[in-house]
Design an enzyme around this catalytic site. Structure first.
Site, PDB file in Angstrom:
ATOM      1  CB  ILE A  21     -45.234 -32.056 -25.514  1.00 48.80           C
ATOM      2  CG1 ILE A  21     -43.904 -31.660 -24.851  1.00 48.80           C
ATOM      3  CG2 ILE A  21     -44.997 -32.445 -26.966  1.00 48.80           C
ATOM      4  CD1 ILE A  21     -42.908 -32.803 -24.767  1.00 48.80           C
ATOM      5  CB  SER A 145     -37.935 -39.041 -23.413  1.00 44.02           C
ATOM      6  OG  SER A 145     -37.048 -38.435 -22.486  1.00 44.02           O
ATOM      7  CE1 TYR A 158     -41.231 -40.669 -19.341  1.00 46.40           C
ATOM      8  CE2 TYR A 158     -38.871 -40.248 -19.404  1.00 46.40           C
ATOM      9  CZ  TYR A 158     -40.149 -39.944 -19.828  1.00 46.40           C
ATOM     10  OH  TYR A 158     -40.355 -38.949 -20.750  1.00 46.40           O
TER      11      TYR A 158
END
Length: 260
Positions: A21, A145, A158
């Site tokens: 990204i 995310s 995460y």
């Protein structure tokens, strides 16, 4: 891709810019006229992205930077300013993923993920906010995310890190709005072929036709994302096109959250 003018004359720092990204964002921003400081922990990766930008007629400099280390962040930003001047915008794209539930990940794993995904964004923000306050303008774009918005199994470090990044974005937005600074986040779905995608697939035994079908079907638009999909949203948030947006998160996920 020709040079246009959404970011002409702007100095943008992209962390994690050597791949995935971050690489897509650095290339698109340079194509839009920005002077891009491509930072990455891996010197060769940053250099590769910067070289590709220069070859396409853009302006970029590669800088080795460890977002988890305050001295490295300070030195990297100093080098960026020495080459391209004051920082107008930052995209925090550096990220880490280590799989496992809370009892499966080690304390070291937890610290690594939190250090890269949260501490890193915090340190970089601290490094640029004073100059942005002095100048009365600045933009920060955080790459979070969909995992920061919903739970996924065996991602006990995460997911919390990406939720924390959204909270950090909101706090920066509300504390610095009066200084002309905007902070927004992007929540991508699964981005195909990136280093993180490979890491997740290796952990989840994802190199099978069944897994590929399953993960694709999570995204109602019928395909996984690309770095360019995220980069276009980042460009919007880093430019004056989004001048009345701050403290928000934009979901770029092919409908994953809707279908989920």
């Amino acid at each position: 891709m020709g040079i246009t003018d959404l970011l002409t004359g702007q100095h943008v720092v992209v962390t994690g810019g050597g791949s995935g990204i971050g690489d897509g964002i650095a290339r698109l921003f340079a194509a839009q006229g920005a002077r891009v400081s491509v930072t990455d922990l891996r010197a060769e990766a940053a250099a590769k992205t910067a070289a590709a930008i220069e070859a396409d007629g853009g302006t970029a400099t590669a800088i080795t930077l460890d977002v988890t280390d305050e001295d490295s962040v300070t030195a990297g930003l100093t080098a960026a300013r020495a080459t391209h001047g004051p920082v107008d915008a930052v995209v925090n794209s550096a990220g880490a993923w280590i799989g496992g539930s809370v009892t499966e990940v080690s304390v070291s794993d937890w610290d690594t993920v939190m250090s890269v995904n949260v501490r890193g964004a915090f340190l970089v923000a601290r490094g640029v906010l004073p100059e942005m306050v002095d100048r009365g303008s600045g933009r920060l774009v955080m790459i979070s995310s969909v995992a920061g918005l919903k739970a996924t199994r065996r991602a006990g470090a995460y997911n919390p890190s990406k939720s924390a990044l959204l909270a950090l974005t909101r706090n920066i937005a509300i504390d610095y709005a009066g200084s002309g600074i905007r902070a927004n986040a992007i929540c991508p779905g699964v981005i195909d072929g990136t280093g993180m995608d490979h890491t997740v697939r290796a952990f989840r035994n994802g190199y099978t036709e069944d897994y590929q079908r399953w993960v694709t079907e999570l995204h109602p638009l019928g395909r996984l994302g690309t770095p360019e999909d995220v980069a276009r949203c980042a460009l919007f948030l880093a430019s004056d096109q989004s001048s009345w947006m701050t403290g928000t998160s934009v979901v770029v996920d092919g409908g994953c959250m809707t279908g989920y």
